[in-house]
Write a protein that holds these residues in place. Structure first.
Motif, short mmCIF file in Angstrom:
data_model
loop_
_atom_site.label_atom_id
_atom_site.label_comp_id
_atom_site.label_asym_id
_atom_site.label_seq_id
_atom_site.Cartn_x
_atom_site.Cartn_y
_atom_site.Cartn_z
N ILE A 1 -11.71 34.47 23.51
CA ILE A 1 -11.28 34.38 24.74
C ILE A 1 -9.75 33.78 24.61
N ILE A 2 -8.69 33.17 23.77
CA ILE A 2 -7.94 33.15 23.86
C ILE A 2 -7.30 34.50 23.02
N LEU A 3 -7.72 35.13 23.04
CA LEU A 3 -7.19 36.51 22.15
C LEU A 3 -6.29 37.97 23.35
N GLN A 4 -5.07 38.16 23.30
CA GLN A 4 -4.80 38.49 24.24
C GLN A 4 -4.99 39.96 24.43
N GLU A 5 -5.35 40.48 22.96
CA GLU A 5 -5.93 42.45 23.77
C GLU A 5 -6.93 41.84 23.87
N LEU A 6 -7.68 41.24 23.56
CA LEU A 6 -9.08 41.04 24.79
C LEU A 6 -9.14 39.95 26.16
N ASN A 7 -8.28 39.24 25.94
CA ASN A 7 -8.52 38.40 26.94
C ASN A 7 -6.74 37.89 27.39
N PRO A 8 -5.45 39.57 28.50
CA PRO A 8 -4.75 38.84 28.66
C PRO A 8 -5.19 37.87 29.56
N GLY A 9 -3.36 36.71 28.91
CA GLY A 9 -3.12 35.74 30.43
C GLY A 9 -3.62 34.67 29.72
N ASN A 10 -4.62 34.39 28.77
CA ASN A 10 -5.82 33.34 28.21
C ASN A 10 -4.98 33.08 26.43
N SER A 11 -3.62 33.71 25.61
CA SER A 11 -3.29 33.57 24.13
C SER A 11 -2.24 32.17 24.20
N ARG A 12 -2.11 31.90 23.44
CA ARG A 12 -1.18 31.04 22.62
C ARG A 12 -0.32 31.94 22.67
N LEU A 13 1.38 31.64 22.29
CA LEU A 13 2.83 32.30 21.86
C LEU A 13 3.23 31.29 21.27
N TYR A 14 3.53 32.22 19.79
CA TYR A 14 4.73 32.04 19.32
C TYR A 14 5.86 32.14 20.16
N ALA A 15 7.61 30.63 19.24
CA ALA A 15 8.01 31.37 20.17
C ALA A 15 9.35 30.14 18.57
N THR A 16 10.93 31.34 18.07
CA THR A 16 11.40 30.41 17.79
C THR A 16 12.49 29.73 18.19
N GLY A 17 12.86 28.85 17.81
CA GLY A 17 13.96 27.97 18.05
C GLY A 17 15.33 28.38 17.66
N LEU A 18 15.79 28.50 18.64
CA LEU A 18 17.04 29.09 18.78
C LEU A 18 18.59 28.11 18.08
N GLN A 19 18.06 26.74 18.90
CA GLN A 19 19.19 25.88 18.43
C GLN A 19 18.46 24.59 18.36
N GLU A 20 19.25 23.94 17.47
CA GLU A 20 19.01 22.98 16.57
C GLU A 20 19.16 21.59 17.37
N LYS A 21 17.69 21.63 18.38
CA LYS A 21 18.12 19.50 19.03
C LYS A 21 17.36 18.94 18.94
N TRP A 22 16.70 18.11 19.69
CA TRP A 22 16.12 17.01 20.04
C TRP A 22 15.18 17.66 20.80
N ILE A 23 13.68 17.94 21.09
CA ILE A 23 13.22 18.67 22.98
C ILE A 23 12.23 16.39 23.28
N LYS A 24 11.79 16.75 24.40
CA LYS A 24 11.52 16.39 24.70
C LYS A 24 10.43 16.26 26.34
N LYS A 25 9.45 16.04 26.78
CA LYS A 25 9.01 16.26 27.85
C LYS A 25 9.53 16.34 29.28
N VAL A 26 10.38 17.04 29.65
CA VAL A 26 11.41 17.82 30.61
C VAL A 26 11.14 18.52 30.98
N ARG A 27 11.25 18.77 32.37
CA ARG A 27 11.38 20.13 32.89
C ARG A 27 12.18 21.90 32.17
N PHE A 28 12.42 22.75 32.42
CA PHE A 28 13.09 23.59 31.66
C PHE A 28 13.12 25.21 32.55
#
Length: 152
Positions: free
Chosen positions: A121-148
């Motif tokens: 159910i969370i596999l993009q090929e079978l259910n587009p829109g339900n998948s998690r995504l991988y990302a990479t950090g482009l900068q090294e900094k602290w993050i917290k719960k904020v708007r983006f």
């Protein structure tokens, strides 16, 4: 309105546990580990994202998932899942930039969280829109719960 709902880290295993803030680097969130990088992100995609709206939708369908339970690091609110694709950059807080690099493939260790133990159910090929995504950090900094803001 777009923002981070929850930040989760753990030194391997599931569920990842919520934290108030975390230091993001090009190698992911400091203190967060995966059993094997071959299947979980890799060197260029250590931050796992999941949309809160997808989690809520799956919960309504009867799946027992929560933020952090499927190994995501950042549970986010975003106005359109389909804008979150390979190459899009997300600015989190003040000048913290990450880039989406791929969709994830579900791991066997989270299978029990899904009805009939079917995590496809969370596999993009079978259910587009339900998948998690991988990302990479482009900068090294602290993050917290904020708007983006998202941008291409």
């Amino acid at each position: 309105m777009d923002y981070i709902q929850q930040i989760d880290i753990l030194k391997g295993g599931v569920p990842k546990l919520p934290v108030r803030s975390a230091y993001i680097s090009q190698k992911g969130l400091v203190g967060d580990k995966h059993k094997t990088k071959k299947y979980h992100g890799g060197l260029d995609s250590e931050v796992c994202l999941f949309l809160m709206d997808v989690i809520k939708k799956l919960q309504k369908e009867g799946h027992s998932i929560l933020p952090g339970s499927t190994r995501e690091n950042l549970t986010i609110r975003h106005h359109n899942y389909f804008l979150l694709k390979e190459g899009i950059k997300l600015q989190i807080g003040e000048n913290v930039l990450i880039e989406v690099v791929s969709y994830t493939v579900p791991c066997e260790t989270i299978r029990a969280l899904f009805l009939k133990v079917d995590f496809s159910i969370i596999l993009q090929e079978l259910n587009p829109g339900n998948s998690r995504l991988y990302a990479t950090g482009l900068q090294e900094k602290w993050i917290k719960k904020v708007r983006f803001n998202s941008r291409n």
